[in-house]
Design a protein around this motif. Structure first.
Motif, PDB file in Angstrom:
ATOM      1  N   LYS A 164       6.485 -37.290   9.592  1.00  0.00           N
ATOM      2  CA  LYS A 164       6.233 -38.047  10.821  1.00  0.00           C
ATOM      3  C   LYS A 164       7.643 -38.958  11.205  1.00  0.00           C
ATOM      4  O   LYS A 164       7.897 -39.062  12.496  1.00  0.00           O
ATOM      5  N   GLY A 165       8.381 -39.095  10.147  1.00  0.00           N
ATOM      6  CA  GLY A 165       9.676 -39.795  10.439  1.00  0.00           C
ATOM      7  C   GLY A 165       9.320 -41.378  10.541  1.00  0.00           C
ATOM      8  O   GLY A 165       8.388 -41.952  10.454  1.00  0.00           O
ATOM      9  N   LYS A 166      10.569 -42.209  10.822  1.00  0.00           N
ATOM     10  CA  LYS A 166      10.401 -43.790  10.594  1.00  0.00           C
ATOM     11  C   LYS A 166       9.576 -44.085  12.003  1.00  0.00           C
ATOM     12  O   LYS A 166       9.815 -43.902  12.887  1.00  0.00           O
ATOM     13  N   PRO A 167       8.617 -44.865  11.694  1.00  0.00           N
ATOM     14  CA  PRO A 167       7.862 -45.618  12.621  1.00  0.00           C
ATOM     15  C   PRO A 167       8.754 -46.509  13.805  1.00  0.00           C
ATOM     16  O   PRO A 167       9.645 -47.115  13.035  1.00  0.00           O
ATOM     17  N   TYR A 168       8.225 -47.076  14.534  1.00  0.00           N
ATOM     18  CA  TYR A 168       8.618 -48.061  15.483  1.00  0.00           C
ATOM     19  C   TYR A 168       8.585 -49.336  14.909  1.00  0.00           C
ATOM     20  O   TYR A 168       7.194 -49.416  14.206  1.00  0.00           O
ATOM     21  N   THR A 169       9.435 -50.105  14.989  1.00  0.00           N
ATOM     22  CA  THR A 169       9.366 -51.608  14.118  1.00  0.00           C
ATOM     23  C   THR A 169       9.344 -52.602  15.041  1.00  0.00           C
ATOM     24  O   THR A 169      10.466 -52.603  16.053  1.00  0.00           O
ATOM     25  N   ILE A 170       8.269 -53.393  15.123  1.00  0.00           N
ATOM     26  CA  ILE A 170       8.403 -54.591  15.972  1.00  0.00           C
ATOM     27  C   ILE A 170       8.271 -55.985  15.096  1.00  0.00           C
ATOM     28  O   ILE A 170       7.465 -55.921  14.338  1.00  0.00           O
ATOM     29  N   ALA A 171       9.304 -56.765  15.273  1.00  0.00           N
ATOM     30  CA  ALA A 171       9.195 -58.240  14.447  1.00  0.00           C
ATOM     31  C   ALA A 171       8.505 -59.164  15.140  1.00  0.00           C
ATOM     32  O   ALA A 171       8.700 -59.269  16.228  1.00  0.00           O
ATOM     33  N   LEU A 172       7.726 -59.855  14.478  1.00  0.00           N
ATOM     34  CA  LEU A 172       7.099 -61.086  15.021  1.00  0.00           C
ATOM     35  C   LEU A 172       7.663 -62.246  14.846  1.00  0.00           C
ATOM     36  O   LEU A 172       7.815 -62.509  13.437  1.00  0.00           O
ATOM     37  N   ALA A 173       8.039 -63.138  15.660  1.00  0.00           N
ATOM     38  CA  ALA A 173       8.765 -64.211  15.495  1.00  0.00           C
ATOM     39  C   ALA A 173       8.510 -65.558  16.034  1.00  0.00           C
ATOM     40  O   ALA A 173       7.781 -65.435  17.327  1.00  0.00           O
TER      41      ALA A 173
END
Length: 200
Positions: A164-173
């Protein structure tokens, strides 16, 4: 890489001081705003298989996010860290009740027990669409500073080998975790986006 390591250590200390100054009420307020922002995010809305961290006291609280994932029938995966290495697996969480019954680690976070082999690991099945990333600090260029163990960097490397490949990444800050620029080395994986209050 010694200069980068020293710069990271100094930055970790400075960020910890800033976050420690936040009241519980302020952390709760920012956490809810970040969660609302996430719920409207097209990547979150369209993602079916999502990994999320169970938050510690100095991180954006993820409890409302986990509730929302179950409400919409998303598959929820949470980390199991191995203390002796930088290995981490993302294991399926079945329900909110399931979360409450997980054992507490010495870091005071819940995670599936070492001998709990009944759970689906995200990469042995359908991979992940989205990873919600923790961290100590972030900048606007997608650079992230973690706690120094490399769990997420190592895991994202594994993700990139999945069909599937690298997932989208969202940091919570918290906005107090935003930095001008974070020093990185070759092993640091960039994240796609950081959500924080006033992020437009």
């Amino acid at each position: 890489m010694a200069p980068v390591r020293a710069a990271k250590q100094a930055l970790r200390r400075a960020i910890k001081v800033r976050v420690a100054a936040l009241s519980a009420e302020e952390k709760r307020r920012q956490s809810l705003l970040v969660a609302q922002e996430l719920f409207r995010h097209p990547k979150y809305v369209s993602s079916q298989r999502v990994a999320v961290f169970l938050s510690m006291n100095d991180e954006v609280c993820t409890q409302e996010i986990i509730k929302d994932m179950f409400k919409w029938g998303k598959s929820c995966f949470i980390p199991r860290y191995e203390r002796s290495s930088s290995n981490m697996d993302m294991l399926k969480l079945n329900s909110l009740q399931d979360m409450e019954s997980l054992p507490l680690t010495s870091w005071n976070i819940r995670q599936p027990a070492e001998d709990d082999n009944s759970r689906e690991e995200a990469l042995t099945s359908g991979g992940l669409d989205l990873i919600l990333m923790p961290g100590l600090g972030f900048d606007r260029f997608g650079k992230r500073i973690g706690r120094g163990k490399g769990f997420y960097d190592t895991y994202l490397e594994r993700c990139s080998k999945h069909p599937k490949g690298k997932p989208y990444t969202i940091a919570l800050a918290f906005k107090e975790q935003l930095c001008q620029e974070i020093p990185v080395d070759a092993n640091d994986v960039l994240i796609d986006e950081v959500l924080y209050e006033s992020h437009q």
